[in-house]
Design an enzyme around this catalytic site. Structure first.
Site, mmCIF file in Angstrom:
data_model
loop_
_atom_site.group_PDB
_atom_site.id
_atom_site.type_symbol
_atom_site.label_atom_id
_atom_site.label_comp_id
_atom_site.label_asym_id
_atom_site.label_seq_id
_atom_site.Cartn_x
_atom_site.Cartn_y
_atom_site.Cartn_z
ATOM 1 N N GLY A 207 50.333 -49.605 -92.005
ATOM 2 C CA GLY A 207 51.745 -49.946 -91.860
ATOM 3 C C GLY A 207 51.933 -51.380 -92.298
ATOM 4 O O GLY A 207 51.040 -52.229 -92.111
ATOM 5 N N GLY B 270 40.178 -47.547 -101.323
ATOM 6 C CA GLY B 270 41.001 -47.022 -100.239
ATOM 7 C C GLY B 270 41.926 -48.048 -99.626
ATOM 8 O O GLY B 270 42.581 -48.833 -100.322
ATOM 9 N N LYS C 136 60.366 -59.809 -100.236
ATOM 10 C CA LYS C 136 59.352 -59.444 -101.228
ATOM 11 C C LYS C 136 59.479 -57.971 -101.632
ATOM 12 O O LYS C 136 58.703 -57.123 -101.186
ATOM 13 C CB LYS C 136 57.929 -59.698 -100.707
ATOM 14 C CG LYS C 136 56.862 -59.579 -101.804
ATOM 15 C CD LYS C 136 55.588 -58.965 -101.317
ATOM 16 C CE LYS C 136 55.650 -57.503 -101.100
ATOM 17 N NZ LYS C 136 55.859 -56.677 -102.328
ATOM 18 N N SER D 5 58.470 -49.362 -93.771
ATOM 19 C CA SER D 5 59.626 -48.462 -93.811
ATOM 20 C C SER D 5 60.280 -48.364 -92.445
ATOM 21 O O SER D 5 59.672 -48.678 -91.413
ATOM 22 C CB SER D 5 59.173 -47.073 -94.267
ATOM 23 O OG SER D 5 58.199 -46.557 -93.366
ATOM 24 N N GLU E 32 61.392 -51.319 -105.934
ATOM 25 C CA GLU E 32 62.338 -51.543 -104.833
ATOM 26 C C GLU E 32 63.507 -52.406 -105.282
ATOM 27 O O GLU E 32 64.642 -52.188 -104.853
ATOM 28 C CB GLU E 32 61.605 -52.184 -103.658
ATOM 29 C CG GLU E 32 60.633 -51.224 -102.977
ATOM 30 C CD GLU E 32 59.616 -51.910 -102.093
ATOM 31 O OE1 GLU E 32 58.906 -51.205 -101.347
ATOM 32 O OE2 GLU E 32 59.514 -53.165 -102.136
ATOM 33 N N ASP F 33 50.849 -55.788 -99.431
ATOM 34 C CA ASP F 33 50.673 -56.362 -98.099
ATOM 35 C C ASP F 33 49.745 -57.574 -98.150
ATOM 36 O O ASP F 33 49.950 -58.564 -97.432
ATOM 37 C CB ASP F 33 50.100 -55.314 -97.140
ATOM 38 C CG ASP F 33 51.063 -54.170 -96.894
ATOM 39 O OD1 ASP F 33 52.289 -54.383 -96.995
ATOM 40 O OD2 ASP F 33 50.590 -53.045 -96.597
ATOM 41 N N SER G 194 48.505 -41.087 -92.324
ATOM 42 C CA SER G 194 48.585 -40.952 -93.781
ATOM 43 C C SER G 194 47.185 -40.670 -94.314
ATOM 44 O O SER G 194 46.188 -41.093 -93.722
ATOM 45 C CB SER G 194 49.158 -42.220 -94.419
ATOM 46 O OG SER G 194 48.249 -43.298 -94.290
ATOM 47 N N SER H 219 59.013 -54.891 -104.355
ATOM 48 C CA SER H 219 58.304 -54.564 -105.581
ATOM 49 C C SER H 219 59.337 -54.375 -106.688
ATOM 50 O O SER H 219 60.550 -54.339 -106.420
ATOM 51 C CB SER H 219 57.498 -53.283 -105.404
ATOM 52 O OG SER H 219 58.385 -52.184 -105.203
ATOM 53 N N ALA I 281 50.925 -46.550 -89.115
ATOM 54 C CA ALA I 281 50.180 -45.324 -89.373
ATOM 55 C C ALA I 281 48.697 -45.556 -89.172
ATOM 56 O O ALA I 281 48.214 -46.690 -89.248
ATOM 57 C CB ALA I 281 50.417 -44.846 -90.806
#
Length: 320
Positions: free
Chosen positions: A44, A294, A189, A143, A194, A259, A97, A191, A17
C-alpha cells in the site's frame, strides 16, 4: 543539554494490502500454475513510503486502516521490518494483491483487488491522527477505499496545513482531482498516466511541462513531481521546471518504484535538502527499486551510490 529530535514523518494508508509475489515458467489458463520463490510483503502506498524512509535512515510512523486476519498479518510483516506501525481497525478484511513473474517472457502479471469498504467512523480516526500528529510532513499515499468520500485527502490536507505541517499526496482518480481542487498541497506526485487522467487527455513532453506548471500556478501544490518510468521525471515549482532523465539500470521489476521515489524525496526534504537535491535522490531511489524483484523496495546503499554516480555525470557534462 539534549536537542529535541524532530517528530517522525507521518504516512497514512487508507487501502493497504498484503503483497504476495512469486515466479513461474509460464502462465496458462485453466491448468494449475505452480509458483516458487513466494514472498510476502506489507504493501500500500503509505506503507511502502514508510518502509523506504526507514530504510534510508529516517523516522516514519505508518498509520493504516486494516482488518481481519490479513490485517493482522500486514501489521506483523511491518513490525518484522522494524517499521513503527499503527493499525487502525476496520470491519472489513484487508486485501491481498498477487503478482506472478513469468520466466519465459519476463512479464509480470498483477492481480489487485479493490479492497474492503470503510465506515465514516473508521476514516474519522485518520483525520484525528493528521490533526494531532507532531510531524512536519504528512504523506497520504495510495488508492481510496471502496465508499470513501473523494474529499478525504483534501480534508487531511487542510488539517495538516492548520497546524503548519506540509502535506504530500500520491493518489489518482477522484482522490487526486478533488484534493487539488479543494486544498493546497506542499507536494503532489502523480505518474504520467495519473496526470493525463487528471487533465483528461494524452500529453507530450510540452504538455507535461505545461500541466505541471499549471498546477503550481493555480496554487494547488507548491511542488509537482511527475514520474515517467524509463523516461525519467519532471519537477515543477515556482522556480520553473526541472527535467531529469532516468538512471538506466537492469530492471527486474517496476513494482515499488513510485513509492521509493516519493519516500526518498520526502526524507531528503525533511533532512533539509533543496527540492532539486531531493528530487534527484528520489530518481535514484526509483532506479534502485526496479533493480529488485517483486515487491522488494530500494536499499540505502544502492540509492546513495546511484545518486552519487548521477550527480557526477551531471558535473562532468557541465564542464564540457
Amino acid at each position: 543539554m539534549s536537542i529535541a529530535r524532530p517528530a517522525p514523518i507521518l504516512t497514512i494508508t487508507l487501502n493497504p494490502a498484503v503483497d504476495v509475489s512469486s515466479e513461474t515458467e509460464t502462465v496458462r489458463p485453466v491448468r494449475k500454475v505452480r509458483t516458487s520463490n513466494v514472498r510476502y510483503d506489507p504493501g500500500g502506498g503509505g506503507v511502502n513510503v514508510a518502509r523506504v524512509i526507514t530504510a534510508l535512515g529516517g523516522e516514519a510512523e505508518a498509520y493504516f486502516l486494516a482488518g481481519g486476519e490479513t490485517g493482522s498479518l500486514l501489521n506483523r510483516l511491518l513490525q518484522a521490518q522494524g517499521i513503527d506501525s499503527h493499525l487502525m481497525p476496520i470491519q472489513g478484511q484487508t486485501r491481498i494483491s498477487f503478482m506472478v513473474r513469468e520466466h519465459s517472457t519476463g512479464l509480470e502479471y498483477r492481480f489487485v483487488p479493490e479492497g474492503p469498504p470503510v465506515q465514516p467512523r473508521e476514516l474519522e480516526r485518520c483525520l484525528d491522527i493528521v490533526a494531532s500528529h507532531k510531524g512536519q510532513y504528512v504523506i497520504a499515499s495510495g488508492s481510496l477505499p471502496t465508499d470513501a468520500p473523494p474529499d478525504i485527502y483534501a480534508r487531511m490536507a487542510k488539517l495538516a496545513s492548520a497546524r503548519g505541517a506540509k502535506f504530500v499526496l500520491d493518489s489518482s482518480g477522484l482522490g487526486l482531482q478533488t484534493t487539488l481542487k479543494q486544498s493546497r498541497l506542499y507536494l503532489v506526485k502523480p505518474s504520467l498516466g495519473e496526470l493525463e487522467q487528471f487533465v483528461g487527455r494524452k500529453l507530450d513532453e510540452a504538455g507535461v511541462r505545461q500541466a505541471a506548471s499549471d498546477i503550481v500556478a493555480s496554487g494547488a501544490a507548491e511542488l509537482v513531481a511527475i514520474t515517467m518510468g524509463v523516461d525519467g521525471a519532471l519537477l515543477a515549482s515556482a522556480l520553473g521546471v526541472l527535467r531529469v532523465p532516468a538512471i538506466h539500470v537492469r530492471m527486474r521489476s517496476a513494482l515499488g518504484a513510485g513509492d521509493s521515489f516519493l519516500g526518498a524525496m520526502v526524507w531528503a526534504l525533511s533532512e533539509g535538502r533543496t527540492p532539486e537535491e531531493a528530487f534527484r535522490l528520489g530518481i535514484a531511489a526509483g532506479a534502485a527499486a526496479v533493480m529488485k524483484p517483486g515487491f522488494e523496495l530500494c536499499r540505502r546503499e544502492e540509492v546513495l551510490a546511484l545518486n552519487a554516480a548521477a550527480l557526477s555525470a551531471v558535473a562532468r557534462s557541465q564542464t564540457h
